[in-house]
Enzyme design. Structure first.
Site, short mmCIF file in Angstrom:
data_model
loop_
_atom_site.label_atom_id
_atom_site.label_comp_id
_atom_site.label_asym_id
_atom_site.label_seq_id
_atom_site.Cartn_x
_atom_site.Cartn_y
_atom_site.Cartn_z
N TRP A 129 -75.73 53.58 -48.92
CA TRP A 129 -74.81 52.45 -48.96
C TRP A 129 -75.31 51.42 -47.93
CZ3 TRP A 129 -69.86 51.87 -45.81
CH2 TRP A 129 -69.10 50.77 -46.27
N ASP A 210 -69.52 61.44 -44.98
CA ASP A 210 -68.84 60.27 -45.55
C ASP A 210 -68.31 60.64 -46.93
OD1 ASP A 210 -67.98 57.84 -46.44
OD2 ASP A 210 -69.94 56.85 -46.35
N LYS A 245 -61.10 54.31 -53.37
CA LYS A 245 -61.55 54.52 -54.75
C LYS A 245 -60.64 55.48 -55.50
CE LYS A 245 -64.69 52.39 -52.65
NZ LYS A 245 -65.75 52.99 -51.91
N1 PMP Z 1 -68.91 54.98 -47.84
C1 PMP Z 1 -69.50 54.75 -49.01
C2 PMP Z 1 -70.62 55.62 -49.43
C3 PMP Z 1 -69.07 53.70 -49.83
O1 PMP Z 1 -69.66 53.48 -50.99
C4 PMP Z 1 -67.99 52.90 -49.39
C5 PMP Z 1 -67.46 51.75 -50.20
N2 PMP Z 1 -68.27 51.08 -51.00
C6 PMP Z 1 -67.42 53.18 -48.16
C7 PMP Z 1 -67.89 54.22 -47.41
C8 PMP Z 1 -66.31 52.34 -47.58
O2 PMP Z 1 -65.14 52.36 -48.28
P1 PMP Z 1 -63.91 51.42 -47.91
O3 PMP Z 1 -63.85 50.38 -48.95
O4 PMP Z 1 -62.75 52.36 -47.92
O5 PMP Z 1 -64.14 50.86 -46.55
#
Ligand code: PMP
Length: 389
Positions: A129, A210, A245
């Site tokens: 990410w 994560d 999500k």
């Molecule tokens: N970790 C990963 C791997 C993600 O893909 C994302 C969101 N795209 C997040 C953390 C962060 O999520 P949030 O929108 O809850 O901050």
């Protein structure tokens, strides 16, 4: 000289730029596989029925918006611990706080790591990410990379990962995606999780897990299995959790950070440091989303309905993956991958041709959001890919 003169212009987020291009494209058959949110068969990202019901009840029952504390909603955090860890973890060795989304949890984790081990190294598999490295670096941590995935062969580089971690030393941090790897969809199987956990434990490496897509890969329990295995093997770890999500509450910013400590007597000290860092960052996390989710999970009927909705989302993603993979070629491995994303072996010129000639909008890296497709549009997308490679 202007006070701001030293600031260099920064590039706009490429995916956000793609939104604009997509919006302005008049072709009715256009496909948006860019932005990383779940979509239903009609292309909508609706508020989940169970979440809406919980919000309605919250609106009626909430009688104060007075401050909570830096720990946020305690009932919410307790529910999240149950969802993420089940009975796999000793509650006395676990402490957690509500955070603004998974990003807030990661930032707090990075700062907690830095407070304990300034300048610690964080091993991150690539691609990852895109926000992982800057969030770690913002806390002064050093990011070390290894290859997680080979795009051309669509294979997880497990041996490279093990070789990289074998060179790490006690006190190094290892950042791992709990499930539904973003951007590749390539997750470790349980045997691989066990091997990584054993190596981390043997070398004294510190896991930072994560977990941002629990329930969108193979199931709520299945998607947490790797994380639980690591927590059972390694005495200490941090887990950044996002509900954005699996409850579809993206803009409400709902997440939590958990620490597993080696000795229950350490839990309060670690927690007090989380609270200090939270106060210096956001004082306290936004309440609404977490309060609605706590209310939802307090209610067995709403919880059951949420699970039905989540199952439908996951089943839809899996059906689209099956449909894509049946076309073979660049899509052949998509059904071995999990969650919302796959990273296709498509070059930037091919991605550009897909956009100009076929109205397919996707990240230049070749990442697609599976939820941007339906079983019906999957074959159109597959034909477009075949025509461009
Ligand atoms: N970790 C990963 C791997 C993600 O893909 C994302 C969101 N795209 C997040 C953390 C962060 O999520 P949030 O929108 O809850 O901050």
């Amino acid at each position: 000289m202007s006070f701001f003169a030293p600031l260099r212009p920064q590039p706009a987020d490429a995916l956000l730029a793609l939104i604009g291009l997509y919006r302005d494209d008049p072709r009715p058959q256009k496909l948006d596989l860019g932005v990383g949110v779940y979509r239903d068969d009609d292309g909508h990202t609706p508020v989940m029925r169970s979440v809406k019901a919980a919000e309605r009840r919250l609106l009626e029952s909430q009688d104060s918006k007075s401050y909570l504390g830096p720990e946020g909603n305690v009932a919410f955090t307790r529910h999240m611990a149950k969802l993420a860890f089940g009975t796999a973890v000793d509650a006395a060795r676990l402490t957690g706080v509500q955070t603004p989304g998974g990003t807030g949890a990661l930032r707090l984790a990075a700062e907690l790591i830095a407070a304990s081990r300034p300048g610690a190294r964080v091993f991150v598999g690539t691609p990852t990410w895109p926000n992982h490295p800057p969030v770690m670096a913002a806390a002064g941590l050093k990011v070390e990379t290894f290859r997680h995935f080979d795009v051309a062969s669509q294979r997880l580089c497990f041996d490279e990962m093990m070789a990289a971690l074998d060179k790490a030393v006690a006190g190094d941090v290892v950042l791992l995606h709990g499930c539904c790897h973003n951007p590749t969809g390539a997750d470790l199987n349980l045997e691989q999780w066990a091997a990584v956990a054993e190596l981390m434990q043997a070398r004294g490496l510190f896991p930072l897990l994560d977990l941002a897509y629990q329930g969108l890969g193979q199931g709520m329990e299945e998607d947490a299995a790797g994380v639980r295995l690591v927590l059972q093997r390694c005495p200490e770890a941090l887990v950044a959790y996002s509900c954005d999500k699996n409850f579809g509450v993206y803009r409400e910013r709902v997440g939590a950070l958990f620490a597993q400590v080696a000795d229950g007597a350490d839990a309060e000290r670690v927690n007090s440091n989380m609270l200090l860092l939270a106060r210096a960052n956001w004082s306290m996390p936004p309440d609404h989303g977490a309060a609605a989710i706590a209310l939802l999970l307090d209610d067995p009927a709403l919880t059951a309905d949420w699970k039905v909705e989540l199952d439908q989302m996951r089943d839809r993603l899996r059906a689209v993956r099956r449909a894509l993979a049946s076309h073979g070629g660049a899509l052949a491995h998509v059904n071995e991958q999990h969650g919302m994303f796959s990273l296709l072996p498509l070059s930037p010129p091919v991605v550009a041709r897909l956009r100009t000639e076929h109205a397919v909008y996707m990240a230049g890296s070749g990442r697609i959001n599976i939820a941007g497709l339906t079983v019906e549009t999957a074959s159109r997308f597959a034909q477009a890919v075949a025509a461009c490679v």
